[in-house]
Design a protein around this motif. Structure first.
Motif, short mmCIF file in Angstrom:
data_model
loop_
_atom_site.label_atom_id
_atom_site.label_comp_id
_atom_site.label_asym_id
_atom_site.label_seq_id
_atom_site.Cartn_x
_atom_site.Cartn_y
_atom_site.Cartn_z
N THR A 133 21.87 -51.05 4.53
CA THR A 133 20.60 -51.16 3.80
C THR A 133 20.72 -50.54 2.42
O THR A 133 20.26 -51.11 1.43
N THR A 142 13.86 -54.05 -2.86
CA THR A 142 14.40 -54.81 -1.72
C THR A 142 13.42 -54.81 -0.54
O THR A 142 12.86 -53.78 -0.19
N ARG A 168 20.38 -52.59 -1.17
CA ARG A 168 19.47 -52.10 -2.21
C ARG A 168 20.23 -51.90 -3.52
O ARG A 168 19.80 -52.35 -4.58
N LEU A 213 13.12 -54.99 3.29
CA LEU A 213 13.92 -54.79 4.49
C LEU A 213 13.08 -55.21 5.69
O LEU A 213 12.09 -54.54 6.01
#
Ligand code: IPE
Ligand code: IPE
Ligand code: MG
Length: 236
Positions: A52, A135, A56, A137
Motif C-alpha cells: 500500500t 490513492t 501510494r 485503497l
C-alpha cells in the motif's frame, strides 16, 4: 488512456490507474516453514502495508485488495477468527497513516455482516478518510463479485431500465477508476469471484510468488508488464 505499449512513463505507473490484487498463498507460505497458517496471514498483513505504501508512493490512483471472500466463511472457525483479528488490528493500527497520507479507504463487499465492532471500526475509518484525495485503497471484505452484481442489478431494476451503465453505478467500486490490472499471487490462475464485472477488459498478471513474499518490486514488475500490453477493447 491506456495506450498500447506505453513506456513506463514519467508518472511511474505507465498509465495504470487501478490495480487489484488477489493476495493468495499465505497458508502455503506458512506450511513450507512448518508454521501455523496464522503466521502466514500475519506476515500477509505486513505485506499489505508495504505494498500500500509503495502504491501510494508511485502515485497509483487506486489499489483494491482481496482480503476476505464471501466463500472464505467455509474455512474452519479458528482461521476465520484469526483473519478477523488481523483485520481489527490492521484498521486500528493503520488508519492514522492513511489519514496522514491522504489515502482514501474504501471497503467493497458486504461488510455490514461482519462483527459489530469491526463494522464500527470500518465506518469510523471510512469517515475519517472520506475527503482524502490521494490513492484510494479498497479492501474487499466478505466480497463476492456475483453477489455484488446481483445486488447492483436489483437496484438498477428497482429504478428502471437494466443496462450495463445502470448496473455499473450500483457496484461497490462505483467512483473508482476503471480496473486496469489484476494480479494474483501463489500460482493460481483464476478470479475466485473477484471483480468479474470490473475485470471485463483488465489485464491479468499471475506470479508464483506467495503473498507473504510479495514485494513492491513485484508490483513494479507487474505494472511494467502491463505497460507492454496492447489493449484493444474489441477494436483493431
Ligand atoms: C490468502 O491465503 C488469504 C486469504 C484467502 C484470506 P490463503 O489462506 O488462501 O493461502 P493458501 O491458498 O491456502 O496457500
Ligand atoms: C481468494 O483466495 C480470496 C482471497 C485472496 C481473499 P482463495 O484462496 O480463497 O481462493 P480459492 O479458494 O483458491 O479459489
Ligand atoms: Mg488460497
Amino acid at each position: 488512456m491506456n495506450s498500447a505499449a506505453a513506456p513506463a512513463g514519467s508518472d511511474g505507473v505507465a498509465g495504470c490507474r487501478h490495480v487489484a490484487i488477489i493476495m493468495d498463498g499465505n497458508g502455503r507460505w506458512a506450511r513450507k516453514r512448518l508454521m501455523p497458517r496464522a503466521v502466514g496471514h500475519k506476515r500477509g498483513v505486513e505485506v499489505v502495508r508495504e505494498v500500500t505504501r509503495a502504491a501510494r508512493d508511485m502515485g497509483l490512483e487506486a489499489l483494491t485488495l482481496y482480503a476476505f471472500s464471501s466463500e472464505n466463511w467455509k474455512r474452519p472457525a479458528d482461521e476465520v477468527a484469526d483473519l478477523m483479528g488481523l483485520l481489527r488490528g490492521f484498521i486500528r493500527n493503520d488508519i492514522d497513516e492513511f489519514v496522514a497520507n491522504n489515502v482514501r479507504l474504501r471497503v467493497i463487499g458486504d461488510y455490514q455482516h461482519l462483527a459489530g465492532d469491526i463494522v464500527d471500526l470500518i465506518e469510523d475509518a471510512l469517515a475519517r478518510t472520506a475527503l482524502n484525495t490521494g490513492t484510494q485503497l479498497a479492501i474487499a471484505l466478505n466480497y463476492g463479485s456475483q453477489q455484488e452484481i446481483a445486488r447492483a442489478a436489483a437496484l438498477a431494476a428497482a429504478e428502471g431500465e437494466v443496462t450495463p451503465e445502470t448496473i455499473e453505478v450500483h457496484l461497490d467500486t462505483h467512483g473508482m477508476p476503471p480496473l486496469d490490472l489484476v494480479i494474483r499471487t501463489s500460482g493460481e490462475e483464476r478470479l475466485s469471484n473477484f471483480l468479474l464485472w470490473q475485470a471485463a477488459y483488465a489485464e491479468l498478471w499471475f506470479t508464483d510468488v506467495l503473498w507473504p513474499d510479495f514485494t513492491p518490486a513485484h508490483l513494479k514488475e507487474a505494472i511494467d508488464a502491463f505497460a507492454m500490453r496492447e489493449r484493444r477493447y474489441g477494436g483493431r
